[in-house]
Scaffold this active site. Sequence first.
Site, mmCIF file in Angstrom:
data_model
loop_
_atom_site.group_PDB
_atom_site.id
_atom_site.type_symbol
_atom_site.label_atom_id
_atom_site.label_comp_id
_atom_site.label_asym_id
_atom_site.label_seq_id
_atom_site.Cartn_x
_atom_site.Cartn_y
_atom_site.Cartn_z
ATOM 1 N N HIS A 118 -6.101 3.698 8.572
ATOM 2 C CA HIS A 118 -7.100 4.700 8.196
ATOM 3 C C HIS A 118 -7.912 5.107 9.419
ATOM 4 O O HIS A 118 -8.232 4.268 10.269
ATOM 5 C CB HIS A 118 -8.036 4.142 7.122
ATOM 6 N N GLU A 135 -12.534 -1.163 5.230
ATOM 7 C CA GLU A 135 -12.345 -1.810 3.933
ATOM 8 C C GLU A 135 -12.253 -3.325 4.090
ATOM 9 O O GLU A 135 -12.133 -3.852 5.197
ATOM 10 C CB GLU A 135 -11.089 -1.279 3.241
ATOM 11 N N HIS A 193 -1.775 -1.918 8.762
ATOM 12 C CA HIS A 193 -1.776 -2.962 7.741
ATOM 13 C C HIS A 193 -0.880 -2.607 6.561
ATOM 14 O O HIS A 193 -0.491 -1.450 6.369
ATOM 15 C CB HIS A 193 -3.193 -3.218 7.237
ATOM 16 N N ARG A 213 0.271 6.989 6.593
ATOM 17 C CA ARG A 213 1.423 6.125 6.320
ATOM 18 C C ARG A 213 2.413 6.273 7.466
ATOM 19 O O ARG A 213 2.817 7.384 7.811
ATOM 20 C CB ARG A 213 2.060 6.568 4.993
#
Length: 337
Positions: A118, A135, A193, A213
């Site tokens: 991200h 996050e 990740h 992605r």
Amino acid sequence: MNSTPKHINKHNLQSKFKSYPLYFQPILKERIWGGEKLKALGKKLPSKNIGESWEISMIDTDVNVVTNGIYQEKNLAELIHLYPNEILGTKVYQKYGTQFPLLFKFLDAKTDLSIQLHPNDELAKKRHNSFGKTEMWYIMQADDDARIILGFKKDSSPEEYIQHLQNKTLPNVLQEYYVQKGDVFFIETGTIHAIGGGILLAEIQQTSDITYRVYDWDRVDDQGNERELHVDLALEAINYKNKDPKIQYQKKENEAINLVDCPFFTTKIVSLTSLYEVAKNSDCFLVYICTEGSAQLTANNETFQVQQGTTILVPAQLTNFAFTGNATLLEVFINEI
């Protein structure tokens, strides 16, 4: 980013805000990698591949609706528009306006998620007019040998990354962690990740749905189509440095122990065995996620039930309350405001 709601029905709403813990209808998301573990959290699943339960969200049209009390059937955006200081808190409202700044989810990964990352706030603002997406994950259940991918095994570079991507050997240079219940990971923006199959977790993140992605295990959907990749966008966004994202902590009964404290959110863990009392100011809201067990929240002589899979929003104006019972709770707020 959410705009002000165009039509708000103010009928049946008190001019003075009534402070009580708010429960929401979850927003369930089908995913190619999803399963049925969210049933264990009390979610009513419409299909066998539900990957996400969005517990508290104000992203675009994905806005949760209140399910209890006088604000039942009102959505979060409507309530914040009417009562921004009372719900968000004075300092959060000053910083973020009427946007709820965090997103809370449960995720069930039946199979591996794509390898992704991200962007940070600066890049996300420039490219998508969005927040970035810092996050954290709290592992609620993990099958034997379940693992996650987080970052590079050693410092890398754009050139090395592209070479491995072209050779389909990217997983070989990424670090894996085998996980179990109670493990905590902090995922800074730019960290490459993936959540592996067999994992149920709680996710706390900035209000953002921007994901790049980069590798999807060469899988296809029912129509034989591969999912879109964002290799070019990711190049500038990736952090190529090695870093250990696992959080070490020790629980203490009936105390809030720090897990993550970053500019975007603070998360503590409460191992409740008897009583946990909260007395705070009205600068910020609190969110509680029950990951295990059951408890009762008492506020203003009312009692509210909390059990595994429950996520509640305590408005900023509610400054004194207490939990009793036997449960594990994640306590989330914004500290750096």
